[in-house]
Write an enzyme that holds these catalytic residues in place. Structure first.
Site, mmCIF file in Angstrom:
data_model
loop_
_atom_site.group_PDB
_atom_site.id
_atom_site.type_symbol
_atom_site.label_atom_id
_atom_site.label_comp_id
_atom_site.label_asym_id
_atom_site.label_seq_id
_atom_site.Cartn_x
_atom_site.Cartn_y
_atom_site.Cartn_z
ATOM 1 C CE LYS A 152 41.381 36.181 38.131
ATOM 2 N NZ LYS A 152 40.774 37.358 38.805
ATOM 3 C CB SER A 156 37.083 37.536 37.567
ATOM 4 O OG SER A 156 38.163 38.106 38.290
ATOM 5 C CB SER A 170 37.667 39.456 41.066
ATOM 6 O OG SER A 170 36.782 39.859 40.056
#
Lengths: 489, 114
Positions: free
Chosen positions: A81, A156, A180
């Site tokens: 990420k 997210s 997330s």
């Protein structure tokens, strides 16, 4: 052996294949880089592809394997990420603020996984500064769900989830402040694990809400989640909230037997807000756990309904403080027409941050401002203590708490962008674990209208192994996690 | 520049029965505190959405929390301390590669003292 189907394999399968010399680490990296080339224009899952570095690392992995020096995760490709700092590689956190930022150092998660032998293919798209539940707040555009490109993959960690679901990478790192990792995992038919607060180092993980943020993994199978967590968990003196607690060999300790397991079911999690078919899929999953020897027990969490409002005080308060470091002076975006220093701060931040990040900074500033601190922030931390106490009492009586990960399957892009509260309520089942610092996992448990549904498991502090075992046992008897979106088979 | 009156925030915000509402001056003041430029055209929408959020979190006011110790750490851990010794090397040049404007190792900003 043909390398055409390498993208279909899990981490555990690829590990065995590399050890058997069925294919090389270079062939594997090349195969996945070709997948990314072919499919990421549609998904927008990756913000940066590190092809050259990946191939270099793969050549070194092949040397190690040839010399009998393979490490635990040697040659296994992953994506990170874009919230994790990667030395010499652009690290944007999904924000214009960090558009040109090249990190001078590696996050501990990144260095540990590299030291274990993993190969970084690239950096995954995400909601800006991890603030969002749909990946639509990214400065670089939304990620599309491989199961239906008109839908959000969640957020997210939406890029991480879409990359794994679209078979661009067998596994990805993610972060979870209110859901997330788990929410995007549920919406993309992947496994998402958020460990106990302090289990994985936050060093070099760009901070959103420091008392809630925790790094974790998104994979296709529970075995892979156990493998990857083992490569990143553990004490780090560079993170002052890291906890010195032994790291078991999660993978070797996977255990299918559920007899005697007590599974708590929270009534409020099956109330009106839960879409009917999603609820049915989750109930069926609970029934399966029961037939495998688990006992279902009603659990009461009297204050759980207050978890979302509590979160939306605590998280913005911490974010307003954390994001004050972006000043247009030391790094990050700088406005070029500032009249004075104050104007430089205001304009650089006004231009560098997107609408949702601004809303959260403003909310946080408001709840922390003179005259409001007690009414909001202190009050929220008190309610948070009550919610944590509810969980503590529940775990005196049960081993895990199980329920839905999300109230509905994936929603269409644009469907929830008008009203922040509608978007926030997506995380209604996941936020409690962050508030109480508990480990939690989402595992695929069915489909509604062609879109995946997740079963959510929460455990006591450091009970990652229990969660993994329950989910592993569930996957031994189900094949949801083997299903792949048609366009990405 | 953003220069909302400081008094804007001094009004009592809310009673649980009444929806919380932030006006444009309050938003300007909060934005100033946050050192965040919000365009004039966006102030009203920002005020509306912030009002929604603050109104939503205001349901906490009804929770009975008398005598409850506010949470400081999710695992009740205390802050770990380390020895006060230098562990990092000097990486100024590499760190400053990300700075928008530097000269001779210094960060440059608009003139502060005339």
């Amino acid at each position: 052996m043909s390398t055409d189907s390498l993208h279909t394999q899990t981490l555990a399968e690829l590990k065995a294949g590399l050890e058997n010399r069925d294919f090389s680490a270079v062939e594997l990296a090349e195969a996945l880089l070709a997948r990314i080339d072919a499919h990421d224009a549609t998904l927008n899952a990756l913000l940066t592809v590190t092809a050259e570095q990946a191939l270099d690392a793969a050549r070194q992995a092949d040397d190690r394997i040839a010399n009998g020096e393979a490490r635990a995760l040697e040659g296994l490709p992953i994506v990170h990420k874009d919230i994790f700092c990667t030395r010499g590689v652009r690290t944007t956190c999904g924000s214009r603020m960090l558009d040109g930022f090249v990190s001078p150092y590696d996050a501990t998660v990144v260095s540990r996984l590299a030291d274990a032998g993993t190969i970084m293919l690239g950096k995954a798209n995400m909601d800006e500064f991890a603030m969002g539940s749909s990946n639509e707040t990214s400065y670089y555009g939304p990620v599309h769900n491989p199961w239906n490109p008109a839908c959000s993959p969640g957020g997210s960690s939406g890029g991480s989830a879409a990359a794994v679901a679209g078979r661009l990478a067998p596994a990805a790192t993610g972060t979870d402040t209110g859901g997330s990792i788990r929410q995007p995992a549920a919406l993309t038919n992947t496994v998402g694990l958020k460990p106990t607060y302090g289990r994985v180092s936050r060093y070099g993980m760009i901070a959103f809400a420091s008392s809630l943020d925790q790094a974790g993994v998104i994979t296709r199978s529970v075995e892979d989640a156990a493998l990857l967590l083992g490569g990143m968990a553990g004490f780090d003196e560079r993170d002052s909230t890291s906890i010195d607690h032994p790291v078991p060999d999660y993978f070797s300790a996977l255990e299918e037997d559920l007899s005697g397991l007590r599974v708590g079911v929270v009534r409020q999690h099956f109330d009106a807000g839960l879409e009917e078919h999603t609820g049915a899929a989750v109930r069926e999953a609970l029934d399966l756990l029961k037939t495998k020897g688990a006992e279902l027990v009603d659990v009461d969490l009297p204050n759980i309904d207050l978890s979302v409002p509590t979160y939306y005080v605590v998280a913005p308060a911490e974010c307003s403080s954390n994001l004050s470091r972006f000043d247009g002076v030391r790094f990050g975006h700088r406005a070029d027409d500032a009249e004075d220093l104050l104007d430089l701060y205001c304009k650089s931040r006004g231009e560098g941050f997107g609408a949702e990040v601004k809303r959260r900074i403003l909310t946080g500033t408001y709840v922390l401002s003179a005259g409001y601190y007690d009414a909001y922030y202190l009050k929220a931390q008190q309610v948070r203590a009550l919610i944590a106490e509810d969980f503590r009492e529940a775990f005196a009586n049960v081993d895990v708490i199980a329920g839905p990960t999300t109230p509905t399957p994936a929603f269409e892009l644009g469907a929830k962008t008008d009203d922040p509260i509608t978007m926030y309520l997506n995380d209604i089942y996941t936020i409690g674990a962050n508030l109480a610092g508990l480990p939690a996992l989402s595992v695929p448990c069915g489909f509604v209208g062609g879109l995946p549904v997740g079963l959510h498991l929460v455990g006591g502090h450091f009970a990652e192994q229990t969660l993994l075992n329950v989910a592993y046992s569930y996957q031994r008897d189900t094949d949801w996690h083997h299903r792949c979106p048609e366009a990405y088979a | 520049m953003l220069d909302a009156p400081r008094s804007a925030l001094l009004n009592p915000i809310t009673t649980p029965e009444k929806p919380v509402s932030l006006d444009k001056d309050q938003v300007r003041h909060i934005a100033m505190l946050a050192r965040l430029h919000v365009a004039d055209d966006d102030i009203q929408e920002t005020a509306d959405k912030l009002s929604r959020i603050v109104d939503f979190v205001d349901q906490l006011s009804k929770a009975p929390t008398d005598g409850v110790t506010p949470m400081a750490h999710p695992l009740n851990a205390s802050q770990r301390l380390r020895a006060d010794s230098v562990t990092e090397t000097d990486e100024r040049d590499r760190v400053q590669e990300n700075a928008p404007l530097v000269r001779d190792g210094l960060y440059l900003v608009p003139r502060v003292i005339e």
